[in-house]
Scaffold this motif. Structure first.
Motif, short mmCIF file in Angstrom:
data_model
loop_
_atom_site.label_atom_id
_atom_site.label_comp_id
_atom_site.label_asym_id
_atom_site.label_seq_id
_atom_site.Cartn_x
_atom_site.Cartn_y
_atom_site.Cartn_z
N GLU A 201 -5.00 -5.88 5.95
CA GLU A 201 -3.54 -4.93 5.82
C GLU A 201 -3.82 -3.95 5.62
O GLU A 201 -3.02 -2.89 5.34
CB GLU A 201 -3.19 -5.42 4.24
CG GLU A 201 -2.19 -6.65 4.56
CD GLU A 201 -1.58 -7.26 3.15
OE1 GLU A 201 -0.51 -6.43 3.04
OE2 GLU A 201 -1.57 -8.23 2.46
N ALA B 139 -2.00 -0.98 7.57
CA ALA B 139 -0.32 -1.66 7.79
C ALA B 139 -0.27 -0.30 5.97
O ALA B 139 0.65 0.31 6.08
CB ALA B 139 0.13 -1.99 7.69
N PHE B 140 -1.39 -0.77 5.01
CA PHE B 140 -0.81 -0.10 4.12
C PHE B 140 -0.86 0.73 3.68
O PHE B 140 0.08 1.87 3.24
CB PHE B 140 -2.36 -1.15 2.80
CG PHE B 140 -2.12 -0.67 1.87
CD1 PHE B 140 -0.77 -0.50 0.37
CD2 PHE B 140 -3.22 0.13 1.11
CE1 PHE B 140 -0.87 -0.03 -0.44
CE2 PHE B 140 -2.60 0.88 -0.42
CZ PHE B 140 -1.48 0.85 -1.17
N GLU C 292 -1.08 3.47 6.22
CA GLU C 292 0.63 3.78 7.05
C GLU C 292 1.82 3.86 6.24
O GLU C 292 2.27 4.94 6.54
CB GLU C 292 0.44 2.86 8.40
CG GLU C 292 1.27 3.38 9.51
CD GLU C 292 0.90 2.70 10.75
OE1 GLU C 292 1.78 2.25 11.45
OE2 GLU C 292 -0.22 2.65 11.23
N GLY C 293 2.11 2.92 5.71
CA GLY C 293 3.18 2.70 5.02
C GLY C 293 3.34 3.20 3.39
O GLY C 293 3.99 4.06 3.23
N SER D 107 2.15 6.41 3.81
CA SER D 107 2.23 8.14 4.72
C SER D 107 3.21 8.04 4.97
O SER D 107 3.86 10.18 5.52
CB SER D 107 0.98 8.00 6.04
OG SER D 107 -0.25 7.54 5.30
N ARG E 246 3.70 9.38 -1.74
CA ARG E 246 4.18 9.77 -1.11
C ARG E 246 5.72 10.74 -1.42
O ARG E 246 5.63 11.17 -0.33
CB ARG E 246 4.74 8.69 0.09
CG ARG E 246 5.54 7.99 -0.10
CD ARG E 246 5.47 6.75 0.94
NE ARG E 246 6.94 5.99 0.39
CZ ARG E 246 7.39 5.06 1.55
NH1 ARG E 246 6.73 4.69 2.81
NH2 ARG E 246 8.26 4.47 1.13
N PRO F 58 4.98 -0.79 0.04
CA PRO F 58 5.91 0.31 0.99
C PRO F 58 5.56 0.24 2.46
O PRO F 58 6.12 -0.11 3.38
CB PRO F 58 5.12 1.38 1.08
CG PRO F 58 2.82 1.35 -0.36
CD PRO F 58 3.30 0.40 -0.81
N HIS F 59 4.62 -1.19 2.44
CA HIS F 59 4.40 -1.48 4.09
C HIS F 59 5.26 -2.91 3.71
O HIS F 59 5.15 -2.76 5.70
CB HIS F 59 3.00 -1.59 4.20
CG HIS F 59 2.20 -2.73 3.34
ND1 HIS F 59 2.00 -2.72 2.52
CD2 HIS F 59 1.76 -3.62 3.84
CE1 HIS F 59 0.33 -3.06 2.16
NE2 HIS F 59 0.86 -3.86 2.73
N HIS F 60 5.35 -3.78 3.23
CA HIS F 60 6.06 -4.51 2.99
C HIS F 60 7.90 -4.04 2.67
O HIS F 60 9.02 -4.71 3.08
CB HIS F 60 6.43 -5.63 2.18
CG HIS F 60 4.77 -6.54 2.88
ND1 HIS F 60 3.39 -6.95 1.87
CD2 HIS F 60 4.10 -6.24 4.50
CE1 HIS F 60 2.84 -7.60 2.62
NE2 HIS F 60 2.16 -6.56 3.70
N LYS G 255 11.39 -1.58 0.91
CA LYS G 255 11.59 -0.15 1.53
C LYS G 255 11.82 0.38 0.14
O LYS G 255 12.64 0.45 -0.22
CB LYS G 255 13.06 -0.83 2.27
CG LYS G 255 13.94 0.40 3.23
CD LYS G 255 15.28 0.24 3.49
CE LYS G 255 15.67 1.32 4.51
NZ LYS G 255 17.09 1.08 4.40
#
Ligand SMILES: C[S@@+](CC[C@H](N)C(=O)[O-])C[C@H]1O[C@@H](n2cnc3c(N)ncnc32)[C@H](O)[C@@H]1O
Length: 460
Positions: free
Chosen positions: A18, A21-22, A24-25, A27, A182, A278-280, A282
């Motif tokens: 993960e 994705a983590f 990226e989430g 960022s 972020r 944040p990658h799962h 909102k």
């Protein structure tokens, strides 16, 4: 976004596949949201779009609000990111409960808790940092809650005075703030490999005091805005190991993860907690756990009225007959009905407070607001507090003057407003704009003298 190498390596090990994705989430741009405030009359009549409700928060909406709008100034809206909003929902606050929000500034959770109390019961909202405690106080004032005491204390001092007092305690702990990366890139600068461990030491110190303040059978809602297991699952495991408490399951809505047993000795109970990644999900990221004190022989919910610790404040004095007369005169002119029982009125110096006797004695504690301030006596007159205008319902006002947007801005930026063809008599008025109370003003021969608090004035 650039993350520290130690951070990336740590989460690569914890999250395995993960990790991409983590990161990226973490960022992408932060998600903006706000809550509307049911303490206000016609609280959903706001100029902001309510088209995108947040499914797990009845008063929450995606979207951005301005801190310089009428809605914000009058406390109809409060800006809060979506994951932080879930904490008070998990707490399932009921009117009448006695609640402590121990780490409260700037007031996201406290403002939400206070609206859920709906004027019944008591919220003690504490912030250890003086500057932040003032901001907390301004935010509470704006939402119009009358049953909040604002302290500026250490958990140790509060527990020494209010042991076993609270039905529910919220500990939104100071943490390594990885979920803030972020929103606030500065949070990345503070982060170092040992930071979560250092934070965990402080969190345990806070929780030792917290447990002393919980009523038998009470509930603890622990949250952080970090992903670090040291501050999340491991803290909960430490609580389970050291206290007679149990975890209660937290409902997982779409995009919410369960806490991870493998982050704390494979205890499957951790699945009852919730992780917002944040990658799962909102939102920025949070960890939330809800626990129940298991001590035996417990009253379900000892009401405030029966509480032994409740005595009223030792530093208050009785209101004098003259002062009572001035207050009642003001009240009769400006308000339609009695909103504060005269027996609950107390004075501290020349200031008038609403402070029912059933509230606790906080005389030994540092406070910002020792109860709800109604106003101040000055020589032979009464001057209402700004917060009173924000706490009364629009329809309870007898003496109001309606102003337009331009006049509202003129007043909140500190100017007098002159009325054209005014046939109002001189005296105190609640000022309203778009049917929202926004301040008191004193009308003298057609001119509204400015009583907007100096520190809160703003211009657009
Ligand atoms: C995550 S923030 C709270 C955010 C707040 N609950 C909200 O929703 O707006 C944590 C707060 O804990 C405070 N804090 C720091 N050290 C503390 C301590 N030893 N005891 C209690 N609070 C502390 C910080 O000043 C900070 O305001």
């Amino acid at each position: 976004m650039e993350f520290p190498t130690d951070f990336k390596e740590k989460y690569a090990e914890l999250l395995g596949d993960e990790i991409g994705a983590f990161l990226e989430g973490l960022s992408v741009a932060p998600i903006k949201a706000f809550r509307i405030n049911p303490l206000k009359e016609n609280f959903d009549k706001v100029a902001y779009s309510l088209d995108e409700p947040i499914p797990y928060v009845p008063t929450g909406f995606y979207g951005e609000i301005s801190g310089k709008s009428l809605e914000h100034q009058t406390g109809y809206v409060y800006s809060q990111e979506p994951s932080a909003m879930y904490v008070a929902e998990v707490g399932d606050v009921q009117p009448g409960e006695i609640i402590l929000d121990l780490c409260a500034a700037p007031g996201g959770k406290s403002t939400q808790i206070a609206t859920k109390l709906a004027g019944e019961g008591l919220l003690v909202s504490n912030e250890i940092n003086r500057k932040r405690a003032s901001i907390l106080s301004e935010n509470i004032e704006r939402i119009g809650a009358t049953n909040v005491i604002i302290l500026n204390e250490t958990p140790q001092n509060i527990s020494a005075n209010l042991s076993g007092f609270f039905d529910k305690i919220f500990v939104d702990a100071p943490c390594s703030g990885e979920g803030m990366f972020r929103k606030d890139p500065d949070a990345i600068k503070y982060w170092h490999k040992d930071y979560p461990k250092e934070c965990a030491i402080r969190q345990r110190e806070i929780l030792v005091e917290t447990m002393k303040m919980l009523k038998p059978g009470g509930q603890l809602i622990y949250s952080t805005c970090t992903f670090a297991p040291e501050e999340d699952e491991k803290i909960i495991q430490w609580l389970l190991d050291n206290y007679n408490i149990e975890l209660l399951p937290v409902k997982k809505h779409h995009g919410m993860d369960a806490g991870r047993p493998n982050f704390a000795g494979n205890n499957s109970e951790m699945e009852k907690t919730v992780r917002l990644f944040p990658h799962h999900f909102k939102g920025e990221g949070h960890f939330i756990a809800k626990m129940q004190d298991k001590r035996a022989g417990l009253a379900d919910n000892v009401s405030l009225r029966k509480s032994k610790k409740a005595k009223g404040n030792s530093f208050f004095r009785k209101i004098t007959k003259n002062e009572e007369q001035l207050w009642l005169e003001f009240h009769k002119n400006v308000l339609k009905k009695e909103l504060f029982n005269t027996k609950d009125l107390k004075c501290w110096g020349d200031q008038l407070f609403y402070y029912p006797d059933v509230w606790p004695d906080i005389g030994k504690l540092k406070f910002v607001k020792p109860g709800f301030q109604l106003g101040v006596f000055k020589k032979k007159r009464f001057e209402p507090a700004y917060g009173l205008a924000l706490a009364i319902k629009t329809s309870d006002v007898q003496q109001a003057i309606k102003l337009d947007d331009a006049q509202w801005l003129k007043y909140v930026s500190g100017n007098v407003v002159t009325l054209v063809d005014s046939d109002y008599r001189n005296g105190w008025y609640v000022l309203q704009c778009h049917e929202k109370n926004f301040a008191f003003a004193k009308l003298v021969n057609g001119t509204l003298k400015n009583f907007f608090p100096k520190g809160l004035r703003f211009n657009i």
